[in-house]
Design a protein around this motif. Structure first.
Motif, PDB file in Angstrom:
ATOM      1  N   ARG B  77      10.375  -0.985  -2.012  1.00  0.00           N
ATOM      2  CA  ARG B  77       9.459  -2.093  -2.007  1.00  0.00           C
ATOM      3  C   ARG B  77       9.579  -2.971  -3.197  1.00  0.00           C
ATOM      4  NH1 ARG B  77       6.651  -1.590   2.880  1.00  0.00           N
ATOM      5  NH2 ARG B  77       5.570  -3.218   2.393  1.00  0.00           N
ATOM      6  N   ASP B  78       9.514  -4.277  -3.222  1.00  0.00           N
ATOM      7  CA  ASP B  78       9.409  -5.604  -4.064  1.00  0.00           C
ATOM      8  C   ASP B  78       8.294  -5.294  -4.995  1.00  0.00           C
ATOM      9  OD1 ASP B  78       9.775  -7.335  -5.696  1.00  0.00           O
ATOM     10  OD2 ASP B  78      10.123  -9.046  -4.217  1.00  0.00           O
ATOM     11  N   GLU B  95       1.579  -3.859   7.531  1.00  0.00           N
ATOM     12  CA  GLU B  95       2.992  -3.083   7.615  1.00  0.00           C
ATOM     13  C   GLU B  95       3.237  -3.001   9.117  1.00  0.00           C
ATOM     14  OE1 GLU B  95       4.273  -0.909   4.975  1.00  0.00           O
ATOM     15  OE2 GLU B  95       3.768  -2.766   4.502  1.00  0.00           O
ATOM     16  N   ARG B  98       6.103  -5.804   9.420  1.00  0.00           N
ATOM     17  CA  ARG B  98       7.365  -5.334   8.729  1.00  0.00           C
ATOM     18  C   ARG B  98       7.945  -6.297   8.174  1.00  0.00           C
ATOM     19  NH1 ARG B  98       8.920  -0.354  11.088  1.00  0.00           N
ATOM     20  NH2 ARG B  98       7.511   0.304  12.765  1.00  0.00           N
ATOM     21  N   SER B  99       7.636  -7.442   8.103  1.00  0.00           N
ATOM     22  CA  SER B  99       8.555  -8.525   7.470  1.00  0.00           C
ATOM     23  C   SER B  99       8.165  -8.516   5.928  1.00  0.00           C
ATOM     24  CB  SER B  99       8.422  -9.913   8.038  1.00  0.00           C
ATOM     25  OG  SER B  99       6.918 -10.457   7.940  1.00  0.00           O
ATOM     26  N   TYR B 100       6.938  -7.909   5.563  1.00  0.00           N
ATOM     27  CA  TYR B 100       6.589  -7.993   3.970  1.00  0.00           C
ATOM     28  C   TYR B 100       7.155  -6.868   3.375  1.00  0.00           C
ATOM     29  CZ  TYR B 100       3.636  -8.136   0.004  1.00  0.00           C
ATOM     30  OH  TYR B 100       3.174  -8.013  -1.151  1.00  0.00           O
ATOM     31  N   ARG B 101       7.911  -7.270   2.326  1.00  0.00           N
ATOM     32  CA  ARG B 101       8.601  -6.251   1.702  1.00  0.00           C
ATOM     33  C   ARG B 101       7.993  -5.611   0.247  1.00  0.00           C
ATOM     34  NH1 ARG B 101      10.076  -2.318   3.975  1.00  0.00           N
ATOM     35  NH2 ARG B 101      11.182  -1.483   2.429  1.00  0.00           N
TER      36      ARG B 101
END
Lengths: 200, 200
Positions: B77-78, B95, B98-101
């Motif tokens: 994760r970023d 979550e 799914r596009s959020y990292r």
């Protein structure tokens, strides 16, 4: 699903309760997580306490925390009339009206072949036992006006009529304040069937 | 009220839960009474278990039953982007997309002077502590588009902007599938304000 096992287990417990969907169950589980340890203890104690202290009245089968329920314990109630209801909440509803002075019998369910609830699952044996001496003159079958309520009422009427007991049921008709145009056909037709003289 | 003390106590416990009214609480209390002793034990155990095992992730404050929550424990994760949300359920919602990292920060509430919830009640100190080294470049304030959500977002923006951190917020506009005639005026005016070039 939260990905937290113990949270999912709690949400599933809430989802087992009647009328609580998955989303609501999850919301309730999160709410409980925000409780203090004391609040959790109070909630779980309330559950076990209620289960431990509350049992069925040996006479009318209503729920009570005493040896006899308050209605059965009240010498002023008329034991010649038994009002047969589906559950404890129906007794509460009748007691609010205050005009009924007879006693009750709580079935703890309605006959429902679809859900596998047969007459044996209800407290009909206990009801028959109450009719063995000649105290009871009338049994009012006060189940709801649903398919199961009607089927149960019919079953009880057939069971008791041969015993020479007067079996009656609640009047069906237009509810108080009900406007005619909103009444469904069955309600209207029953209101017609049950019509009475003025000043009867 | 049932006249049975322990049943009323249980119904009151249900009525304390969010979105559960008096009538529903009574219905739930009666439902629990019909449970077996084993069912009651499973329910109360689920409550105490969840409370015992679940705590806040020391980094992002999200609820977890591990030492670090799965997002904070994930090396992929970023860590330069923190998405600030009201509660654990908002993390779940993100979550799913799914596009959020990036990572999260859970406030556990929104500022609400009406309910006496001041900024001190939120996890803002923990958020500030995460900004002390220079890892974090952007904070996305993803509170809801309610009065409290907006007030909290504004407060956080004012708190963090002086620290030289890029503070952004979610776009407001017409929801996917939303028909224009059903959009309220505020949504429409925000959708206008936030308008973009095609193929931007």
């Amino acid at each position: 699903m939260s990905g937290i096992e113990s949270l999912n287990v709690l949400a599933e417990q809430f989802a087992r309760l009647p009328g609580i969907g998955r989303k609501t169950a999850q919301r309730l589980a999160y709410a409980v997580l925000a409780y203090s340890d004391e609040d959790i203890a109070a909630f779980t104690r309330a559950m076990t306490d209620a289960k431990e202290k509350i049992h069925r009245c040996p006479t009318c089968q209503n729920l009570t925390d005493r040896s006899l329920c308050p209605v059965c314990a009240d010498a002023g109630r008329d034991r010649s009339v038994i009002c047969v209801v589906e559950d404890a909440r129906a007794v509460l509803a009748f007691e609010k009206v205050r005009s009924y002075r007879g006693v009750y019998h709580v079935l703890h369910g309605l006959i429902s072949p679809m859900s596998g609830i047969t007459p044996d699952a209800l407290t009909l044996h206990e009801l028959l036992a109450r009719l063995e001496d000649d105290t009871v003159k009338e049994v009012i079958v006060a189940t709801g006006a649903t398919t199961e309520g009607e089927a149960t009422a019919m079953y009880i009427a057939r069971l008791l009529t041969p015993l020479g007991i007067k079996v009656t049921r609640l009047a069906h008709g237009i509810p108080f304040g009900g406007e005619l145009e909103y009444a469904d056909e069955i309600t209207l037709s029953r209101a017609l069937e049950g019509r009475r003289h003025f000043e009867e």
